[in-house]
Design an enzyme around this catalytic site. Structure first.
Site, PDB file in Angstrom:
ATOM      1  N   TYR A 172       0.827  -1.170  -0.065  1.00  0.00           N
ATOM      2  CA  TYR A 172       0.010  -0.137  -0.092  1.00  0.00           C
ATOM      3  C   TYR A 172       1.021   1.249  -0.027  1.00  0.00           C
ATOM      4  O   TYR A 172       0.650   2.059  -0.839  1.00  0.00           O
ATOM      5  CB  TYR A 172      -0.968  -0.079   1.121  1.00  0.00           C
ATOM      6  CG  TYR A 172      -1.734   1.172   1.388  1.00  0.00           C
ATOM      7  CD1 TYR A 172      -2.989   1.653   0.610  1.00  0.00           C
ATOM      8  CD2 TYR A 172      -1.186   2.126   2.435  1.00  0.00           C
ATOM      9  CE1 TYR A 172      -3.450   2.617   0.780  1.00  0.00           C
ATOM     10  CE2 TYR A 172      -2.024   3.459   2.615  1.00  0.00           C
ATOM     11  CZ  TYR A 172      -2.970   3.730   1.718  1.00  0.00           C
ATOM     12  OH  TYR A 172      -3.860   4.878   1.831  1.00  0.00           O
TER      13      TYR A 172
ATOM     14  N   LYS B  72       1.491   4.178  -2.700  1.00  0.00           N
ATOM     15  CA  LYS B  72       1.013   5.698  -2.567  1.00  0.00           C
ATOM     16  C   LYS B  72       2.295   6.570  -2.917  1.00  0.00           C
ATOM     17  O   LYS B  72       2.047   7.820  -3.220  1.00  0.00           O
ATOM     18  CB  LYS B  72       0.507   5.934  -1.175  1.00  0.00           C
ATOM     19  CG  LYS B  72      -0.859   5.194  -1.040  1.00  0.00           C
ATOM     20  CD  LYS B  72      -1.979   5.985  -1.959  1.00  0.00           C
ATOM     21  CE  LYS B  72      -3.375   5.434  -1.948  1.00  0.00           C
ATOM     22  NZ  LYS B  72      -4.261   6.049  -2.809  1.00  0.00           N
TER      23      LYS B  72
END
Length: 296
Positions: A162, A166
């Site tokens: 994740y 990002k």
């Protein structure tokens, strides 16, 4: 100059707009005169998860239509641009908000599980950008906001894939800025939001939903979508009614000839930075972090 932002004549596409942050952005932009394409993947039962938000906006006098489709599929992205043109005109604004998160140990997570997350969080952004970019370049105007995260800037436990997805938003935005044709008014920025949403509900207690409401982030994203925004390549950390600009800093340059490699490398000066996304969030959501720390 008035502080009121007017989006009359503008058309925005927002992905992941059926709930949480995306829904707040859609409502905010529509309330300021923008026509909005509410884009989201269908609900598990196959129904339109975006239609309810579009209807909410229309019910209070706004302009919105729903688009249902997986963000990572090129044909779905092309369809949302087609819908925008059919109903309102060529999209001027693109807010890439769709994303998923999963907390898991890096040693245990499989490559297939990481691929599924990256397919939405990274490929999904690229697919959407490829769909809207040509029209914005052709018209010479556009505002693009990519959704990053403090996890991608400072790291977060159990979030390697994740955080990687990002962090990619920073390099992507800053590279797109360089690719903007000379003379075009096309700005690309990154927002790192801190808010209580269905995705963050496992990390933020429900009693703090109002304090960390997505509505507190929406004005920041709204401004980045406006013609008042002339900055590009910026990273904005926002939440709880606070906002600040994030910078990437480098220390002074040293010559390898200054000494042996060990002494040179040990002597490099690190600029102060946050140790984690939690530490960074302590200033954006101070009351929440204070309460959570006291409970430990």
């Amino acid at each position: 100059m008035s502080g009121t932002l007017d989006f009359s004549g503008r058309t925005a596409i927002i992905t992941g707009a059926a709930k949480g942050l995306g829904r707040a952005y859609a409502h905010w932009l529509a309330a300021h005169g923008c026509a909005v394409i509410v884009s989201n993947r269908p609900a598990p039962d196959g129904s339109s998860s975006a239609q309810a938000v579009a209807e909410e906006i229309v019910s209070v006098g706004g302009r919105a239509v729903a688009h249902d489709g997986p963000v990572q599929m090129p044909e779905s992205a092309a369809e949302m641009v087609r819908i925008a043109r059919q109903h309102f005109g060529t999209p001027d604004i693109f807010v890439s908000n769709a994303g998923v998160q999963a907390f898991r140990d890096f040693g245990a997570v499989t490559l297939e599980e990481m691929d599924a997350l990256l397919d939405i969080n990274l490929r999904g952004v690229l697919v959407g950008l490829k769909a809207v970019w040509p029209a914005m370049v052709e018209s010479g105007y556009g505002r693009i906001v990519l959704t990053g995260s403090s996890a991608g800037l400072w790291g977060q436990v159990g979030s390697a894939d994740y955080a990687a997805s990002k962090a990619a938003m920073v390099g992507l935005a800053r590279s797109l800025v360089i690719d903007v044709p000379p003379g075009a008014d096309l700005c690309v920025n990154v927002v790192a939001p801190a808010a209580y949403t269905p995705m963050s509900a496992g990390s933020i207690p429900a009693q703090w939903a109002g304090y960390a409401s997505p509505d507190h982030v929406a004005p920041v994203v709204g401004w980045l979508c406006s013609d008042r925004c002339a900055t590009s390549g910026g990273i904005y950390h926002a939440g709880g009614g606070h906002v600040r600009r994030v910078q990437i800093l480098e220390g002074p340059v040293h010559q390898l000839s200054e000494g042996d490699i060990d002494s040179v490398m040990r002597g490099l000066t690190a600029q102060p930075e946050w140790t984690s996304s939690f530490a960074s969030g302590a200033e954006i959501l101070p009351e929440l972090v204070k309460a959570m720390t006291a409970c430990r």
